[in-house]
Design a protein around this motif. Sequence first.
Motif, PDB file in Angstrom:
ATOM      1  N   LYS A 164      -9.081  -9.121  -9.553  1.00 23.71           N
ATOM      2  CA  LYS A 164      -9.104 -10.528  -9.967  1.00 23.71           C
ATOM      3  C   LYS A 164      -9.111 -10.523 -11.484  1.00 23.71           C
ATOM      4  O   LYS A 164     -10.043 -10.006 -12.114  1.00 23.71           O
ATOM      5  N   THR A 171      -4.829 -12.773  -9.024  1.00 22.27           N
ATOM      6  CA  THR A 171      -5.168 -11.517  -8.359  1.00 22.27           C
ATOM      7  C   THR A 171      -3.933 -10.630  -8.299  1.00 22.27           C
ATOM      8  O   THR A 171      -2.853 -11.092  -7.927  1.00 22.27           O
ATOM      9  N   LEU A 216     -12.023  -5.251  -3.863  1.00 19.00           N
ATOM     10  CA  LEU A 216     -11.698  -6.329  -4.789  1.00 19.00           C
ATOM     11  C   LEU A 216     -12.498  -6.135  -6.073  1.00 19.00           C
ATOM     12  O   LEU A 216     -13.730  -6.158  -6.050  1.00 19.00           O
TER      13      LEU A 216
END
Lengths: 354, 354
Positions: free
Chosen positions: A333, A339, A259
Amino acid sequence: MTDETINIEGAVCAPSLTHNEQIVMGHGAGGRMSQQLIQKAFMSAFDNPALRAGDDAARVESNLHANLAISTDAHVVYPLFFPGGDIGKLAVCGTVNDVAMLGAKPLYLTAGFILEEGLPMETLRQVVASMKSAADEAGVQIVAGDTKVVQKGKADGLYITTAGVGVVREGVSISGANAKDGDAVILSGSIGDHGIAVLAARGELGFQSSLQSDVAPLNHLIDAILDASSNVHVLRDPTRGGLATTLNEIATQSNMGILLNEETLPVHPEVAAACEMLGFDPLYIANEGKLVMMVAREDAEKVLAAMHATKYGEGAVIIGEVTAEPRGRVLLKTALGSTRIVDMLAGEMLPRIC
Amino acid sequence: MTDETINIEGAVCAPSLTHNEQIVMGHGAGGRMSQQLIQKAFMSAFDNPALRAGDDAARVESNLHANLAISTDAHVVYPLFFPGGDIGKLAVCGTVNDVAMLGAKPLYLTAGFILEEGLPMETLRQVVASMKSAADEAGVQIVAGDTKVVQKGKADGLYITTAGVGVVREGVSISGANAKDGDAVILSGSIGDHGIAVLAARGELGFQSSLQSDVAPLNHLIDAILDASSNVHVLRDPTRGGLATTLNEIATQSNMGILLNEETLPVHPEVAAACEMLGFDPLYIANEGKLVMMVAREDAEKVLAAMHATKYGEGAVIIGEVTAEPRGRVLLKTALGSTRIVDMLAGEMLPRIC
């Protein structure tokens, strides 16, 4: 014709490579088509544990008292000279970095030159001097070489293929397959500088730019990192295909999610401007002096501090984290809070960027 | 611009390379012009003991318990396929042989591919299969690779640069500089087969030929030689530039004379016929599966016997001896009883033969 050939030809479910398919530029772009080419054309024939690990350098067991790291890179960058570097510096740094990304100390390089008839000797001299300078900075020796010449029109000035041998640090196990849930993802500096600098040298930017390629040997930076932490899991240089492609490779190898936080991604304003104009995403632009790493969260700050004290790690930042889900995927993100999935480079983008 | 560059440019007495000179085909032919290019363009920049030794592979000291042998070769042979082999087999054997000629056991290869856009995938598959087959025969692993693609017209199908790493046999010290007065000169078989086979593939012979290239991995032959004698002083494969050029290199490195006996030189009748027609001398034609060696006279017969028991040493013969005078010269005693000087290849002969 050997059995191997028949096996390769007989392989079913090849997603794209059929009997009559030709090599296209996308096969050299470092993205999915490159991976398919490697899988279909090379891995099936050469398969061995070192190749299968899929890292930038091969760690090879031997009857010696240390493991060696061995790597190679062919360089066909166009043009030969660009702001911040040239094909010679690139050829040395590319292979030094690949060896170092395994947690190894690069020691020896080889260089194979393919020269086009008519190449000015002065060009070769400049390239060789640049190689020497980069090798000195990295602390490696170029211990073997070979030169071939092809007729005018059968190459583009010169091509250089380097190979490197290094000794893996004792106790270190670094691989794209080793990312762990919760690891911090650290990037050593701004992305896209190399690719946009080469585009500028081609006159394709449409505006004056002071941007320099980031091409640099990263082995001393890696020394600092490994001195600071024994919990470094992954080291990789995001070259062809850019950061997005490299992170996708790691996510797949480790079967982990990654992420990213868009706001933390360092992008030089000129790179951002060029990308906006040309419709590129800096995440896919090649770097030649940056590394991305996964390290245990608790060691992230001391690694960052060690990086900041080095020449090529001054701009290091945490850009994200490794997550258990979604496995094999890279998510971003965005600055707006949404996202999105970041896929690997598909097809061709900037040919002959390295 | 570094100090090195200035030093290179400032070097006086460069016999042929001036500021505006261009690369010409002769620089890649493996003869004197190649040597000058290496001296002027590469040695002056990269200078280190391993390069300076001037052998086909670099023996590198390390903190390991064995010495490594590291070598590289770029391959641009045209056409890609020829009787007895192809660029892939050549790329593996060339580097395996260079490593083995140092008295080392080749273990690991790397391969960097430069592919021309439009190359049929099937061609690549055949080449890769051929590499795999040759690597298996040699007992080496291809542990790292890289692929670049260049635009149509910027290469000629594909080029392959291989690098190799091996472990030097304990107690062995083999170098072109080690020829001793009185040594027997042994050649492993007939000369000129590779060069003429490639010419045949180009349709330049003007007659049908059944000749095959001799391209082969010679490491097992070398194992047999080194098992048979601990007094092997020189091992070298006479590739580009042919036997004459290789022997001249050894004579210079060792500062010894070499006296050949023309009547003992094995030349295939088709090679002899082709050379006569085309005005070539088989002494200058490339080989890719032959070695020439210097061994203490008292061990020559047992080495020959060991060679004759191997696949690639069946035709081994003593072709001459090392002499104290004339230092640095190769002489040939002709069939008629006269003696002539055999110089190294000057300029260009057969471009892109390997």
